[in-house]
Structures are given as C-alpha cells and as structure tokens.
Design a protein around this motif. Sequence first.
Motif, PDB file in Angstrom:
ATOM      1  N   ALA A 242       0.825  -1.209   0.000  1.00  5.20           N
ATOM      2  CA  ALA A 242       0.000   0.000   0.000  1.00  5.20           C
ATOM      3  C   ALA A 242       0.857   1.255   0.000  1.00  5.20           C
ATOM      4  O   ALA A 242       0.393   2.318  -0.401  1.00  5.20           O
ATOM      5  CB  ALA A 242      -0.920   0.005   1.218  1.00  5.20           C
ATOM      6  N   GLN A 264      -0.409   4.920  -0.019  1.00  6.37           N
ATOM      7  CA  GLN A 264      -1.248   5.368   1.095  1.00  6.37           C
ATOM      8  C   GLN A 264      -0.459   6.224   2.085  1.00  6.37           C
ATOM      9  O   GLN A 264       0.532   5.798   2.657  1.00  6.37           O
ATOM     10  CB  GLN A 264      -1.820   4.135   1.807  1.00  6.37           C
ATOM     11  CG  GLN A 264      -2.736   4.450   2.974  1.00  6.37           C
ATOM     12  CD  GLN A 264      -3.351   3.188   3.573  1.00  6.37           C
ATOM     13  OE1 GLN A 264      -3.603   2.212   2.863  1.00  6.37           O
ATOM     14  NE2 GLN A 264      -3.568   3.188   4.866  1.00  6.37           N
ATOM     15  N   ASP A 295       4.223  -6.171  11.833  1.00  6.55           N
ATOM     16  CA  ASP A 295       3.261  -5.073  12.018  1.00  6.55           C
ATOM     17  C   ASP A 295       4.033  -3.806  12.324  1.00  6.55           C
ATOM     18  O   ASP A 295       4.547  -3.626  13.428  1.00  6.55           O
ATOM     19  CB  ASP A 295       2.283  -5.392  13.144  1.00  6.55           C
ATOM     20  CG  ASP A 295       1.155  -4.368  13.235  1.00  6.55           C
ATOM     21  OD1 ASP A 295       1.225  -3.350  12.525  1.00  6.55           O
ATOM     22  OD2 ASP A 295       0.213  -4.584  14.021  1.00  6.55           O
ATOM     23  N   THR A 297       3.056  -0.821  12.780  1.00  4.50           N
ATOM     24  CA  THR A 297       2.449   0.089  13.752  1.00  4.50           C
ATOM     25  C   THR A 297       2.799  -0.278  15.187  1.00  4.50           C
ATOM     26  O   THR A 297       2.641   0.534  16.089  1.00  4.50           O
ATOM     27  CB  THR A 297       0.923   0.104  13.596  1.00  4.50           C
ATOM     28  OG1 THR A 297       0.407  -1.217  13.826  1.00  4.50           O
ATOM     29  CG2 THR A 297       0.529   0.563  12.205  1.00  4.50           C
ATOM     30  N   GLY A 311      -3.442   2.154   9.690  1.00  5.19           N
ATOM     31  CA  GLY A 311      -4.114   1.279   8.738  1.00  5.19           C
ATOM     32  C   GLY A 311      -3.186   0.339   7.996  1.00  5.19           C
ATOM     33  O   GLY A 311      -3.649  -0.424   7.152  1.00  5.19           O
ATOM     34  N   LEU A 312      -1.876   0.390   8.299  1.00  7.69           N
ATOM     35  CA  LEU A 312      -0.914  -0.462   7.622  1.00  7.69           C
ATOM     36  C   LEU A 312      -0.419  -1.548   8.564  1.00  7.69           C
ATOM     37  O   LEU A 312      -0.676  -1.517   9.768  1.00  7.69           O
ATOM     38  CB  LEU A 312       0.256   0.385   7.107  1.00  7.69           C
ATOM     39  CG  LEU A 312      -0.132   1.487   6.101  1.00  7.69           C
ATOM     40  CD1 LEU A 312       1.077   2.339   5.758  1.00  7.69           C
ATOM     41  CD2 LEU A 312      -0.736   0.881   4.843  1.00  7.69           C
ATOM     42  N   ARG A 335       2.438  -3.183   3.580  1.00 11.60           N
ATOM     43  CA  ARG A 335       1.116  -3.640   3.161  1.00 11.60           C
ATOM     44  C   ARG A 335       0.058  -3.173   4.159  1.00 11.60           C
ATOM     45  O   ARG A 335       0.375  -2.783   5.281  1.00 11.60           O
ATOM     46  CB  ARG A 335       1.087  -5.171   3.068  1.00 11.60           C
ATOM     47  CG  ARG A 335       1.802  -5.712   1.845  1.00 11.60           C
ATOM     48  CD  ARG A 335       1.862  -7.218   1.851  1.00 11.60           C
ATOM     49  NE  ARG A 335       2.431  -7.739   0.609  1.00 11.60           N
ATOM     50  CZ  ARG A 335       3.051  -8.905   0.501  1.00 11.60           C
ATOM     51  NH1 ARG A 335       3.192  -9.677   1.566  1.00 11.60           N
ATOM     52  NH2 ARG A 335       3.544  -9.294  -0.657  1.00 11.60           N
ATOM     53  N   GLN A 336      -1.195  -3.270   3.736  1.00 13.04           N
ATOM     54  CA  GLN A 336      -2.289  -2.902   4.628  1.00 13.04           C
ATOM     55  C   GLN A 336      -2.400  -3.902   5.770  1.00 13.04           C
ATOM     56  O   GLN A 336      -1.973  -5.050   5.666  1.00 13.04           O
ATOM     57  CB  GLN A 336      -3.597  -2.835   3.846  1.00 13.04           C
ATOM     58  CG  GLN A 336      -3.685  -1.649   2.900  1.00 13.04           C
ATOM     59  CD  GLN A 336      -5.027  -1.561   2.205  1.00 13.04           C
ATOM     60  OE1 GLN A 336      -5.681  -2.584   1.995  1.00 13.04           O
ATOM     61  NE2 GLN A 336      -5.436  -0.361   1.845  1.00 13.04           N
ATOM     62  N   ALA A 337      -2.974  -3.451   6.870  1.00 14.62           N
ATOM     63  CA  ALA A 337      -3.150  -4.309   8.043  1.00 14.62           C
ATOM     64  C   ALA A 337      -3.984  -5.529   7.675  1.00 14.62           C
ATOM     65  O   ALA A 337      -4.967  -5.437   6.934  1.00 14.62           O
ATOM     66  CB  ALA A 337      -3.824  -3.522   9.163  1.00 14.62           C
ATOM     67  N   LYS A 339      -2.923  -8.063   5.882  1.00 14.16           N
ATOM     68  CA  LYS A 339      -2.361  -8.752   4.725  1.00 14.16           C
ATOM     69  C   LYS A 339      -1.208  -9.668   5.150  1.00 14.16           C
ATOM     70  O   LYS A 339      -0.724  -9.599   6.282  1.00 14.16           O
ATOM     71  CB  LYS A 339      -1.867  -7.736   3.698  1.00 14.16           C
ATOM     72  CG  LYS A 339      -2.959  -6.860   3.105  1.00 14.16           C
ATOM     73  CD  LYS A 339      -3.903  -7.664   2.237  1.00 14.16           C
ATOM     74  CE  LYS A 339      -4.932  -6.764   1.569  1.00 14.16           C
ATOM     75  NZ  LYS A 339      -5.865  -7.535   0.706  1.00 14.16           N
TER      76      LYS A 339
END
Length: 575
Positions: A242, A264, A295, A297, A311-312, A335-337, A339
């Motif tokens: 993303a 994004q 992750d 975040t 959101g990632l 990538r987006q969360a 995935k």
Amino acid sequence: MDSPDQAEARVRLPQLRLDELLEELQARLDAARGTRDRVHSLLEAVLSVGRELDLEHVLRSIVEAAAALVDARYAALGVIGPDGKRLSAFHTVGVSEEQIARIGPYPEGHGILGELIRHPEPLRLSDLSEHAASYGFPANHPPMRTFLGVPIRIRDQVFGNLYLTEKRGGAQFDEEDESVLSTLAVAAGVAIDNARLYEQSRLRERWLQANAEITHSLMSGSERGAALGLIAERAREITGAALVVLTMPMPGTDSLVVELATGQGAEDHRGLVLPIDDSLTGLAFSTAEPVRSPDITRDARVSSAAPRFTGLGPAVAVPFGAAGEGVRGVVLLVRQAGKAVFSAKETEPLQGFAAQAALAMELAERRRDAEQIAVLQDRDRIARDLHDLAIQRLFATGMTLQSAGRLIDNGSASERVLRAVDDLDETIKIIRSTIFGLRARGTAAGAGLRGRAVRVVGEAAPVLGFAPSLRMEGLLDTEVPGRVAEHVVAVLSEALTNVARHARADRVAVALETDGREVRLTVTDNGVGIPPEGRRSGLRNLAERAAQLGGELRLTRPADGGTTLEWRVPLPDGD
C-alpha cells in the motif's frame, strides 16, 4: 405321507432363502454402486481441483469438494503460517458472510484445530467437545459435533489441514470418509504445489517485465526522479504494497532523508529525516540486510510520534546499492493491516529490484557528472578565450589609442581618445571579473542548507530531551541563496531554543520547504503555548530577520494545543 401344511412349509422355505439371497445381493449391488459413485465423485473432485491454477481458486475448490465427498455441512481449509504454529489463512464452506461477521476473526489454530497442527495425522471424532484439546466455540458460532480432519502435505511439508464437521443426517464420519478425504488431500497437495509454482513463475515474469521497463527508461535518458518513481510504483504493484518509501543518506550527517514516497499516506513521509541508529530503515541501511516487520504500527524501531502508518501492517526494508560501493539507500514497502507478511522468497526478487534503484542513481549521477564536467570545460574554454584573445586585443587596442592620443593636437579629440582608453580599461576589468566568476562557480560553496538544518535539529535534541521530527522538501541547497540560508539556520536554532526554554513540550515537528519562489520554515510543538504577558524579544528578532528579507513571521495555536511558528521569506530572482 406329509400333511398339506408340511408340504406348504417345504415349498415356502426355499422361497424365503431365495428372498434373503436376493436382498443380500441387492445390498451388495447398492454398496458397489455407492462405492462406484463415490470413486467417480472422488475422481471428478481430483480433476476439478487439478484444473485450477489460481491458488485462491484451488483452495476454494478443495474445500467445496471435501464437503461434497463426505456429505459434511461445514468444511474449512486452514493454511499454516510461516512459524508452523498457527493458521495464516482460513477458507470456509457452509458459513455465510453474515455469520462470519458475527463470529469475529478467523481462528488462529487453537483447540482442536491446533491439535491437527501439532499432530498432522487424520483425526475423527464422534463428539469434538469431548476431546481434551477442545475448549468451546466463540459466540454466534453454529453448533458442531462430529468432526473429521486430515492434513494436506506438499512433498514433506504440511501446507495446511482440512476440517469437516456435521455429517448430514446425523451420521458419524466413518473409515471410508477418512480414506476418501485422505485421498483428496494427496491430490490437493499436488494441485496446490502446481498453483504455487505457476504463481511464482507469473511473479517472476512480472519482475522481469518491470526490470525491462526500467532498463529501457534508464537507457533512454530518463531523469533520476522519474526512474526511481517508476521503480517504486512497479514494486508497489507487484508486491501488493500500500505504501513505498525510498530513503537516502544525507552527506555529512547520520541521517536518512525520504526522497520519494508513493501510495497510502505518502504525503506524510515525503521529506522526513530519519536517524540511522534508531529506525527500521536505518537498521536495513547500517546492516546492509533486509529487515522485516510483521506489524509496523507496533514495531519499536518505528517512531510513534507521528501516526504515519495508520491502517498499515506488514513491512520490509530492503537496502540497495551497486556491488562494492556500499548501501546507497533503502526501499521500504508496507502492506495494509491484515495482509500477509513479507516472506523470504518475496524478499529475494525485491533485492534484485532494489539493485535497479542503485543502477538508476548510478547512471543519473554519472550523467549529471558528465554534464557538469562538460559545462565546466566549456566555461574554462570561454574564460581562456576571453583571457588569451579578447583581453589581449583590447589591451593592445588601448595601448595603440593611448599612443595615438599623444599625437593629436586637437584637445577635444585627444580627450575623447583618452576617454575611450578608460572605457577599454573598464571593459577589461569586467571581462576579468567574468572570467573569475566562470572559474569559481564550479567550486564547492560550502555545506548545504539541508545538512546544516539536520545538524541544528540534532544539536537541539539533548537540550529538548527528545529528537524533533524533521521534514524537508524542495531544492533547498540550490534554490536558497547563501545569505537567506544563514537566516534560515539562525531562525531554526533560535526557535528550537525557545521551545526548550519555555514550551515544556515533548514533541516538536520541523518542516523546511521551498517551491523556488519562497522558503518556508515551520516549527510546531505541543507545549503550553505563548502566554500573552510573556517576553517576546526572541520572537521580535525572528520577525526582524523576516522583515529584512521581505518576508513575515506568523504564530498560531493548533487545535490540540502548543504553538506553530511559520517563518517565510521570498527568494530573489536569478540568484
């Protein structure tokens, strides 16, 4: 002689035996027909599964075939994740989308599902709630009692498990069901392996096409920014990322600067300055090895001061550089969360693709160096010609006129000749000044504004007690003249000092930007703000600096508190 009843009994006995034999024969025929139909269904299922090449379609068809073969109400295929301990994907049949939404997240592989992961052997239960590993179902989950599970192997590795529950009609799963499902699992393993190989070949083809496109772009003389932008965009498309962020080292500092971001939230990353010693991309840069994060975040290596990755989820930072020349930068893909995490197999082509970024930079820098050398050589030629030809001729002409002036009796004419000689001397001085400018313009003009700003922010960190975030955009080193740059550095230093002395802040964001028409410095903190009765001598100094250059100083209070200082001045034309 037998009585009539005895004779009738003797006639009826063979008939009963014949009926029993016929019934037994019919039962065996029905069983054989059922076995034939089931074998036929199994062969159809194997062929159906083997025809698919898309992995998602293969997994879906396997679940549907398994449910149909053993007449189960519910079926699922759980894919085991890279750690081999939990499920990374879950494909279901028999449960609607509304039911799935009410149940909540897919299972990770605990309880009975985890039992099959820990012990990859067929498991058949008449009541799964009675098994020691069972601990119930989540809310809104449909009731399930009978259970049959078999593992799916690809060569010697367990790919996942098939889970079947609730055989229709209230019957139990039997040995034949287990045998049929185990046979399907073998065929499923082959089909999944084929689909994965096909997927890998398609992915390799896409990488090759992207590499060819980038090579063509480079060979056709594209600018460095355009080539790097193409690399980032193709990497984002192929990996399903993303966000793609490309960071480069800043000369003379221990920092990386975001040179390009796409996807994004890209605008939140452009121009950011990141520390090499304390960041995810910095770790990839210093170790020259890819760094993955499940992750981003929740990764301690990423600053939480600014929610840039909302959101990632999964991320990988890949260093790039030419062989033998060290790391030139880092490509970060996110990538987006929710995935899939970046696997080692995905990272390998990424590293090769990142080498394209290094090649883009190398070619662009060599081309820029060649152009600069050509310009410098041309300037040197012009300066040499001016010195050797023009000045010498002008000097000779001046000497001739000066000698001729002494021979002229007319005072007015003599004065005009001498004035022409003075004009020639002035012209010679102008040409010499031009020669000096041509030769001096190619020399280094000292440290650029970008590097000086990074140093000022770094020096302020110990006083503030934390590291401010820094974002820089535009051609700060080439479009901001030295005189203006001196003011910018002084204003930045004084603004950070004021924050440290008076704001009681724990977060400061610095933005330094230019669009070629003006330079803008913004310093935002989350402190107590500026009291109306407070001393403003420092702010008056900043305002006076802006006024000297025809600019202005603005102070505002953000909605969440603190202070925003905006110092902006126009840039002179043709500097």
